[in-house]
Write a protein that holds these residues in place. Structure first.
Motif, PDB file in Angstrom:
ATOM      1  N   LEU A  37       0.694  -1.242   0.045  1.00 15.75           N
ATOM      2  CA  LEU A  37      -0.065  -0.032   0.067  1.00 15.75           C
ATOM      3  C   LEU A  37       0.814   1.360   0.077  1.00 15.75           C
ATOM      4  CD1 LEU A  37      -2.588   1.577   0.285  1.00 15.75           C
ATOM      5  CD2 LEU A  37      -2.419   1.322   2.674  1.00 15.75           C
ATOM      6  N   PHE A  38       1.073   1.752  -1.255  1.00 16.16           N
ATOM      7  CA  PHE A  38       2.011   3.111  -1.264  1.00 16.16           C
ATOM      8  C   PHE A  38       0.991   4.349  -1.310  1.00 16.16           C
ATOM      9  CE2 PHE A  38       5.073   0.249  -3.781  1.00 16.16           C
ATOM     10  CZ  PHE A  38       5.418  -0.755  -2.597  1.00 16.16           C
ATOM     11  N   VAL A  39       1.300   5.163  -0.279  1.00 15.35           N
ATOM     12  CA  VAL A  39       0.279   6.498  -0.357  1.00 15.35           C
ATOM     13  C   VAL A  39       1.398   7.523  -0.222  1.00 15.35           C
ATOM     14  CG1 VAL A  39      -1.084   7.521   0.987  1.00 15.35           C
ATOM     15  CG2 VAL A  39      -1.321   5.228   0.715  1.00 15.35           C
ATOM     16  N   GLY A  40       1.554   8.265  -1.452  1.00 15.15           N
ATOM     17  CA  GLY A  40       2.476   9.099  -1.443  1.00 15.15           C
ATOM     18  C   GLY A  40       3.926   8.785  -1.433  1.00 15.15           C
ATOM     19  N   ARG A  41       4.748   9.142  -0.384  1.00 18.34           N
ATOM     20  CA  ARG A  41       5.915   8.705  -0.015  1.00 18.34           C
ATOM     21  C   ARG A  41       6.139   7.622   0.914  1.00 18.34           C
ATOM     22  NH1 ARG A  41      10.364  13.422  -0.217  1.00 18.34           N
ATOM     23  NH2 ARG A  41      11.835  11.259   0.226  1.00 18.34           N
ATOM     24  N   GLN A  42       4.780   7.257   1.679  1.00 17.77           N
ATOM     25  CA  GLN A  42       4.886   6.307   2.680  1.00 17.77           C
ATOM     26  C   GLN A  42       4.477   5.048   2.013  1.00 17.77           C
ATOM     27  OE1 GLN A  42       1.687   7.785   5.104  1.00 17.77           O
ATOM     28  NE2 GLN A  42       2.942   9.344   5.635  1.00 17.77           N
ATOM     29  N   ARG A  43       5.452   4.085   2.861  1.00 16.46           N
ATOM     30  CA  ARG A  43       5.160   2.630   2.022  1.00 16.46           C
ATOM     31  C   ARG A  43       4.705   1.908   3.378  1.00 16.46           C
ATOM     32  NH1 ARG A  43       5.630   4.781  -2.220  1.00 16.46           N
ATOM     33  NH2 ARG A  43       7.566   4.788  -3.154  1.00 16.46           N
ATOM     34  N   TYR A  44       3.502   0.902   3.177  1.00  8.83           N
ATOM     35  CA  TYR A  44       3.006   0.219   4.098  1.00  8.83           C
ATOM     36  C   TYR A  44       2.591  -1.242   3.462  1.00  8.83           C
ATOM     37  CZ  TYR A  44       2.057   4.109   7.154  1.00  8.83           C
ATOM     38  OH  TYR A  44       2.126   5.016   8.082  1.00  8.83           O
ATOM     39  N   ALA A  45       2.309  -2.353   4.005  1.00  4.42           N
ATOM     40  CA  ALA A  45       1.786  -3.604   3.459  1.00  4.42           C
ATOM     41  C   ALA A  45       0.587  -3.843   4.202  1.00  4.42           C
ATOM     42  CB  ALA A  45       2.892  -4.574   3.920  1.00  4.42           C
ATOM     43  N   ILE A  46      -0.420  -4.518   3.617  1.00  2.00           N
ATOM     44  CA  ILE A  46      -1.624  -4.922   4.033  1.00  2.00           C
ATOM     45  C   ILE A  46      -1.461  -6.619   4.020  1.00  2.00           C
ATOM     46  CG2 ILE A  46      -4.137  -5.126   3.480  1.00  2.00           C
ATOM     47  CD1 ILE A  46      -4.395  -2.450   2.344  1.00  2.00           C
ATOM     48  N   LEU A  47      -1.797  -7.234   5.016  1.00  2.00           N
ATOM     49  CA  LEU A  47      -1.749  -8.573   5.257  1.00  2.00           C
ATOM     50  C   LEU A  47      -3.139  -9.003   5.461  1.00  2.00           C
ATOM     51  CD1 LEU A  47       1.345  -7.538   6.666  1.00  2.00           C
ATOM     52  CD2 LEU A  47       1.655  -9.932   6.343  1.00  2.00           C
ATOM     53  N   ALA A  48      -3.573  -9.958   4.747  1.00  2.00           N
ATOM     54  CA  ALA A  48      -4.963 -10.394   5.104  1.00  2.00           C
ATOM     55  C   ALA A  48      -5.042 -11.947   4.918  1.00  2.00           C
ATOM     56  CB  ALA A  48      -6.068  -9.927   4.169  1.00  2.00           C
ATOM     57  N   SER A  49      -5.808 -12.488   5.988  1.00  2.00           N
ATOM     58  CA  SER A  49      -6.014 -13.891   6.154  1.00  2.00           C
ATOM     59  C   SER A  49      -6.704 -14.394   4.959  1.00  2.00           C
ATOM     60  CB  SER A  49      -6.903 -14.130   7.425  1.00  2.00           C
ATOM     61  OG  SER A  49      -7.517 -15.347   7.391  1.00  2.00           O
ATOM     62  N   GLU A  50      -6.231 -15.429   4.167  1.00  5.46           N
ATOM     63  CA  GLU A  50      -7.057 -15.906   2.856  1.00  5.46           C
ATOM     64  C   GLU A  50      -8.472 -16.547   3.475  1.00  5.46           C
ATOM     65  OE1 GLU A  50      -6.068 -18.817  -0.735  1.00  5.46           O
ATOM     66  OE2 GLU A  50      -5.371 -19.409   1.244  1.00  5.46           O
ATOM     67  N   ARG A  51      -8.547 -16.899   4.396  1.00  3.02           N
ATOM     68  CA  ARG A  51      -9.967 -17.489   5.054  1.00  3.02           C
ATOM     69  C   ARG A  51     -11.084 -16.326   5.349  1.00  3.02           C
ATOM     70  NH1 ARG A  51      -7.685 -22.711   8.167  1.00  3.02           N
ATOM     71  NH2 ARG A  51      -6.579 -23.806   6.305  1.00  3.02           N
TER      72      ARG A  51
END
Length: 190
Positions: A37-51
């Motif tokens: 998840l890139f918002v402007g210059r900020q870098r994030y990760a979204i982790l989600a359970s498959e189930r």
């Protein structure tokens, strides 16, 4: 053991090598998928359970500690959902060994794209990245990949089925979600 399946874009950004073969996760929430998840210059990760599509949002600036921070955040999320500590600990115990792998399910990748899109809209509306607010907001959306259910409800049900009779106070959680959504709407009104 738990498998965190990452998109090609995130694998490239972090620079990890992945094994050719992997085994399925043996936790109640199953494999977890990670997308950037890139918002402007900020870098994030979204982790989600498959189930369940229960989501966690983490900054990517310290990618070496991503797995440890993910485990801690999942523990916080399960506490917020009202999962009993014994069941939370059992789920976290299943997450002790982590394998990083490539994404395998196109269906889940489609859901991840939807999660990232909604998170980006939340960030644009709020003018900042509020990881907890994004997590609350993503819990209020219904997804077709989990039979038109809320991620928090599915996560609680999966944990209850796996570890026993968990007493999960749904009204308290829904109140927290309602307050978070009201906070987002309040920002929109300003």
């Amino acid at each position: 053991m738990i498998v965190i399946r990452q998109t090609q874009k995130l694998l490239h950004h972090i620079g990890l090598r992945v094994p050719e073969r992997d085994a399925p996760s043996d936790s109640a929430l199953g494999d977890w998928y990670a997308a950037p998840l890139f918002v402007g210059r900020q870098r994030y990760a979204i982790l989600a359970s498959e189930r369940s599509l229960l989501s966690v949002v983490l900054p990517l600036k310290e990618s070496r500690t991503l797995v440890e921070r993910w485990r801690a955040r999942v523990a916080e999320r399960l506490d917020r959902l009202g999962v009993e500590p014994a069941h939370r600990d059992a789920e976290l115990g299943a997450m002790a060994d982590v394998v990083i792998a490539r994404a395998a399910s196109r269906r889940t990748l489609g859901a991840m794209n939807e999660l990232v899109r909604h998170a980006r809209w939340e960030c644009e509306d709020a003018g900042e990245v509020d990881a907890e607010g994004i997590e609350y907001r993503l819990d209020t959306l219904i997804y077709g990949t989990i039979d038109n259910e809320y991620p928090a409800d599915v996560a609680r049900l999966l944990i209850e089925q796996r570890y026993g009779d968990a007493r999960m106070p749904r009204p308290v959680y829904l109140l927290k979600v309602a307050l978070a959504v009201a906070r987002v709407r309040e920002v929109d009104a300003v």
